[in-house]
Write a protein that holds these residues in place. Sequence first.
Motif, PDB file in Angstrom:
ATOM      1  N   ASN A  85       0.851  -1.190   0.000  1.00 35.90           N
ATOM      2  CA  ASN A  85       0.000   0.000   0.000  1.00 35.90           C
ATOM      3  C   ASN A  85       0.889   1.244   0.000  1.00 35.90           C
ATOM      4  OD1 ASN A  85       0.574   0.917   2.829  1.00 35.90           O
ATOM      5  ND2 ASN A  85      -0.332  -1.064   3.302  1.00 35.90           N
ATOM      6  N   ASP A  86       0.300   2.388  -0.206  1.00 43.71           N
ATOM      7  CA  ASP A  86       1.065   3.638  -0.261  1.00 43.71           C
ATOM      8  C   ASP A  86       1.250   4.288   1.104  1.00 43.71           C
ATOM      9  OD1 ASP A  86       1.308   3.454  -3.016  1.00 43.71           O
ATOM     10  OD2 ASP A  86      -0.566   4.549  -3.383  1.00 43.71           O
ATOM     11  N   PHE A  87       0.722   3.685   2.146  1.00 44.35           N
ATOM     12  CA  PHE A  87       0.748   4.315   3.465  1.00 44.35           C
ATOM     13  C   PHE A  87       1.862   3.815   4.363  1.00 44.35           C
ATOM     14  CE2 PHE A  87      -3.617   4.040   1.873  1.00 44.35           C
ATOM     15  CZ  PHE A  87      -3.857   5.394   1.676  1.00 44.35           C
ATOM     16  N   SER A  88       2.271   2.578   4.197  1.00 42.71           N
ATOM     17  CA  SER A  88       3.296   1.993   5.061  1.00 42.71           C
ATOM     18  C   SER A  88       4.657   2.096   4.384  1.00 42.71           C
ATOM     19  CB  SER A  88       2.986   0.525   5.359  1.00 42.71           C
ATOM     20  OG  SER A  88       1.790   0.411   6.066  1.00 42.71           O
ATOM     21  N   LYS A  89       5.547   2.794   5.023  1.00 47.69           N
ATOM     22  CA  LYS A  89       6.920   2.921   4.534  1.00 47.69           C
ATOM     23  C   LYS A  89       7.845   2.859   5.744  1.00 47.69           C
ATOM     24  CE  LYS A  89       5.872   5.846   0.528  1.00 47.69           C
ATOM     25  NZ  LYS A  89       5.319   4.814  -0.217  1.00 47.69           N
ATOM     26  N   PRO A  90       9.013   2.234   5.593  1.00 50.87           N
ATOM     27  CA  PRO A  90       9.947   2.229   6.725  1.00 50.87           C
ATOM     28  C   PRO A  90      10.456   3.646   6.990  1.00 50.87           C
ATOM     29  CG  PRO A  90      10.924   1.189   4.792  1.00 50.87           C
ATOM     30  CD  PRO A  90       9.514   1.505   4.439  1.00 50.87           C
ATOM     31  N   LYS A  91      10.874   3.883   8.232  1.00 47.44           N
ATOM     32  CA  LYS A  91      11.464   5.181   8.587  1.00 47.44           C
ATOM     33  C   LYS A  91      12.719   5.412   7.748  1.00 47.44           C
ATOM     34  CE  LYS A  91      11.757   3.760  12.803  1.00 47.44           C
ATOM     35  NZ  LYS A  91      11.918   3.475  14.193  1.00 47.44           N
ATOM     36  N   ALA A 131       8.472  -7.563  15.558  1.00 44.71           N
ATOM     37  CA  ALA A 131       7.676  -7.514  14.336  1.00 44.71           C
ATOM     38  C   ALA A 131       6.911  -6.203  14.233  1.00 44.71           C
ATOM     39  CB  ALA A 131       6.705  -8.692  14.311  1.00 44.71           C
ATOM     40  N   THR A 132       6.627  -5.835  12.994  1.00 46.59           N
ATOM     41  CA  THR A 132       5.818  -4.656  12.713  1.00 46.59           C
ATOM     42  C   THR A 132       4.719  -5.059  11.748  1.00 46.59           C
ATOM     43  OG1 THR A 132       5.921  -2.322  12.074  1.00 46.59           O
ATOM     44  CG2 THR A 132       7.210  -3.844  10.756  1.00 46.59           C
ATOM     45  N   PHE A 133       3.647  -4.320  11.732  1.00 45.90           N
ATOM     46  CA  PHE A 133       2.538  -4.623  10.829  1.00 45.90           C
ATOM     47  C   PHE A 133       2.478  -3.541   9.764  1.00 45.90           C
ATOM     48  CE2 PHE A 133      -1.931  -4.604   9.525  1.00 45.90           C
ATOM     49  CZ  PHE A 133      -2.067  -5.928   9.139  1.00 45.90           C
ATOM     50  N   THR A 134       2.448  -3.953   8.500  1.00 48.74           N
ATOM     51  CA  THR A 134       2.457  -2.984   7.401  1.00 48.74           C
ATOM     52  C   THR A 134       1.110  -2.872   6.697  1.00 48.74           C
ATOM     53  OG1 THR A 134       3.115  -4.626   5.765  1.00 48.74           O
ATOM     54  CG2 THR A 134       4.889  -3.466   6.932  1.00 48.74           C
ATOM     55  N   GLY A 135       0.195  -3.794   6.965  1.00 54.45           N
ATOM     56  CA  GLY A 135      -1.066  -3.797   6.234  1.00 54.45           C
ATOM     57  C   GLY A 135      -0.959  -4.549   4.921  1.00 54.45           C
ATOM     58  N   GLY A 136       0.162  -5.236   4.716  1.00 56.36           N
ATOM     59  CA  GLY A 136       0.358  -6.033   3.512  1.00 56.36           C
ATOM     60  C   GLY A 136       1.704  -5.754   2.868  1.00 56.36           C
ATOM     61  N   ILE A 137       2.329  -6.805   2.337  1.00 55.58           N
ATOM     62  CA  ILE A 137       3.595  -6.667   1.628  1.00 55.58           C
ATOM     63  C   ILE A 137       3.478  -7.333   0.263  1.00 55.58           C
ATOM     64  CG2 ILE A 137       5.074  -6.447   3.669  1.00 55.58           C
ATOM     65  CD1 ILE A 137       5.742  -9.457   3.383  1.00 55.58           C
TER      66      ILE A 137
END
Length: 190
Positions: A85-91, A131-137
Amino acid sequence: MRTHHIATILAAAAALALTGCNDPSIKTKPDANPPALNTPAVPSSAAPKPQTAAVGSTLTLKGTKDGEQVAVTVVKWADPVKASNDFSKPKDGFRYVAAQLRLENTGNVPYDDSPGNGTQLADDQGQQFTATFTGGITAGPEFPGSVKLAPGAKGLGYVVFEVPTDAKVATLHFALNSGFADQTGQWDIK
């Protein structure tokens, strides 16, 4: 009378405390006969199995309840991965990495847990990552927050981590009961 109640309460508390006192252990040796993964048979002339668990190895781990046991396989390692998705990005200065895990309930009680809570990474410097949650990879579906498996059932999903861009991931650790089980599996990640 009051002394009798206090003594009974103290005895019950001591018995309860002792039932949860098992020696913690870290399992690194792959299972000799892991559950079938529905993959083609490897010829007997193939290289011998590693003595330390690695990607592709299965470790059977016990939980805190009687009869709670899960065969855990690190099926794939993906480095780096991108969110779907376009919302989850690593720092800034970080990247996402992911382990695809297969969980097979080999016990005789239901497995009801959150795989991400019981999974950690360590880099070659000893830094630990949760672990982290991204909403999908893009590599495939992540495990949901809660996984329920009847005895004999299997689950497959990714657990995602956010690590520094220059980190060299060395090991993955997994324990049942959101990481509180006494037995922890450890796989080398290379």
